[in-house]
Design a protein around this motif. Structure first.
Motif, PDB file in Angstrom:
ATOM      1  N   ASP A 169       0.833  -1.205   0.000  1.00 13.99           N
ATOM      2  CA  ASP A 169       0.000   0.000   0.000  1.00 13.99           C
ATOM      3  C   ASP A 169       0.868   1.256   0.000  1.00 13.99           C
ATOM      4  OD1 ASP A 169      -1.505  -2.232   0.670  1.00 13.99           O
ATOM      5  OD2 ASP A 169      -2.902  -1.106   1.907  1.00 13.99           O
ATOM      6  N   LYS A 173       1.084   4.258  -2.746  1.00 10.61           N
ATOM      7  CA  LYS A 173       0.839   5.663  -2.409  1.00 10.61           C
ATOM      8  C   LYS A 173       1.973   6.550  -2.909  1.00 10.61           C
ATOM      9  CE  LYS A 173      -1.940   4.762   1.734  1.00 10.61           C
ATOM     10  NZ  LYS A 173      -1.998   4.877   3.218  1.00 10.61           N
ATOM     11  N   GLY A 176       1.601   7.492  -6.318  1.00 11.82           N
ATOM     12  CA  GLY A 176       0.470   8.370  -6.591  1.00 11.82           C
ATOM     13  C   GLY A 176      -0.878   7.691  -6.646  1.00 11.82           C
ATOM     14  N   ALA A 177      -0.956   6.444  -6.207  1.00 10.25           N
ATOM     15  CA  ALA A 177      -2.234   5.733  -6.248  1.00 10.25           C
ATOM     16  C   ALA A 177      -3.148   6.214  -5.126  1.00 10.25           C
ATOM     17  CB  ALA A 177      -2.000   4.220  -6.111  1.00 10.25           C
ATOM     18  N   SER A 178      -4.417   6.363  -5.440  1.00 11.51           N
ATOM     19  CA  SER A 178      -5.408   6.731  -4.438  1.00 11.51           C
ATOM     20  C   SER A 178      -5.871   5.489  -3.693  1.00 11.51           C
ATOM     21  CB  SER A 178      -6.599   7.412  -5.110  1.00 11.51           C
ATOM     22  OG  SER A 178      -7.262   6.498  -5.989  1.00 11.51           O
ATOM     23  N   VAL A 179      -6.769   5.670  -2.743  1.00  7.49           N
ATOM     24  CA  VAL A 179      -7.328   4.526  -2.004  1.00  7.49           C
ATOM     25  C   VAL A 179      -8.038   3.579  -2.956  1.00  7.49           C
ATOM     26  CG1 VAL A 179      -9.019   3.849  -0.255  1.00  7.49           C
ATOM     27  CG2 VAL A 179      -7.553   5.834   0.142  1.00  7.49           C
ATOM     28  N   TYR A 180      -8.769   4.158  -3.913  1.00 13.25           N
ATOM     29  CA  TYR A 180      -9.477   3.328  -4.883  1.00 13.25           C
ATOM     30  C   TYR A 180      -8.506   2.583  -5.793  1.00 13.25           C
ATOM     31  CZ  TYR A 180     -13.204   6.418  -3.295  1.00 13.25           C
ATOM     32  OH  TYR A 180     -14.086   7.123  -2.523  1.00 13.25           O
ATOM     33  N   GLY A 181      -7.402   3.249  -6.129  1.00 11.29           N
ATOM     34  CA  GLY A 181      -6.396   2.589  -6.955  1.00 11.29           C
ATOM     35  C   GLY A 181      -5.731   1.440  -6.225  1.00 11.29           C
ATOM     36  N   ILE A 182      -5.451   1.631  -4.944  1.00  8.50           N
ATOM     37  CA  ILE A 182      -4.852   0.552  -4.146  1.00  8.50           C
ATOM     38  C   ILE A 182      -5.797  -0.636  -4.078  1.00  8.50           C
ATOM     39  CG2 ILE A 182      -4.097  -0.086  -1.830  1.00  8.50           C
ATOM     40  CD1 ILE A 182      -3.127   2.800  -1.480  1.00  8.50           C
TER      41      ILE A 182
END
Length: 276
Positions: A169, A173, A176-182
């Motif tokens: 995770d 992050k 640049g991944a968001s919570v939805y991307g993770i």
């Protein structure tokens, strides 16, 4: 002798145990090919197989074939599996990875619902669906699967997600991944075995949920396979040959699903709850 015992004895035991488990299915198949008189005889296979039991059972009536009821059930199951798997994964991700107020309290409340008998909620649920005009529709059978999919499945997925390193995770992050991307790119691919397990259980439990189907569906055109099988029984006689033939076909979708997904199913059961 020691080599024989260590190598062959477990296989012989498994073969014998498998024969015991397969015998009821063989009897079921043989009984579906018998007429009423031969059903009373203690023989596994009929002297003259009546394959017309399958043809007559599939034709069902002048208005509907049994394929109509299979289509109804499979469409309902597809919606249940999609909703149950996705929402259970989303809720489990929230409990396992996100921090929000009273997270432990709400997780405990969810676990407590596992101890709540289903009979307690039948009457209020029916009143609610009836007031919304959803009785005699598939909504009461599908909608609950889009609100978490069930506490058992959420708990199963939470245990699986907790076994995944949080470093994944953090790395996402940094990229640049968001919570939805993770959730979509990291978590979902890694919990595939658990998701397959949830899908199989959702399919089988929903397929076998005769009580809910008989409670909410009343139109013959909307009947599922389970309700259609009941129609082979009337006040004066039971079409045993057709009933046994169609009931045997009714288990085929579950067997096919498990056959193609057994690898992920076994992996999901074996690893869920053992990590972390």
């Amino acid at each position: 002798m020691t080599i024989f015992r260590s190598r062959w004895l477990p296989h012989l035991f498994l073969i014998a145990f498998s024969a015991v488990m397969v015998y009821p299915i063989l009897w079921w198949l043989g009984a579906s090919l018998k007429d009423v008189t031969e059903l009373k005889l203690p023989r596994l296979w009929p002297s003259t197989p009546h394959w017309e039991n399958y043809a007559d059972g599939w034709r069902f009536s002048k208005d509907y074939t049994f394929g109509h009821f299979f289509a109804n059930t499979l469409l309902m199951e597809a919606a249940n599996v999609v909703g149950g798997v996705f929402t259970a994964a989303a809720v489990a991700f929230g409990f396992a990875r996100l921090h929000f107020p009273l997270r432990g309290f709400w997780f405990s409340i969810m676990l407590l619902t596992l101890m709540l008998p289903g009979q307690v909620t039948i009457v209020p649920q029916y009143i609610l669906y009836n007031r919304f005009g959803y009785v005699d529709s598939y909504v009461p059978l599908i909608l609950p699967h889009y609100f978490g999919g069930g506490a058992f499945f959420i708990f199963l997925l939470v245990q699986f997600i907790r076994g995944l390193p949080r470093d994944l995770d953090d790395a996402a992050k940094i990229d640049g991944a968001s919570v939805y991307g993770i959730f979509a790119r990291i978590i979902l691919p890694l919990i595939k075995p658990a998701l397959v397990t949830v899908a199989i259980f959702t399919f089988i439990w929903s397929w076998d949920d005769f009580f809910a189907q008989v409670l909410y569906l009343s139109s013959v055109e909307k009947f599922t396979v389970g309700l259609a099988l009941r129609m082979f029984i009337d006040q004066f006689e039971i079409a045993w040959g057709q009933l046994l033939a169609m009931s045997l076909l009714s288990v085929v979708p579950s067997v096919i699903l498990f056959f193609f997904a057994q690898k992920h199913f076994v992996e999901g059961i074996a690893t869920t709850g053992l990590k972390g």
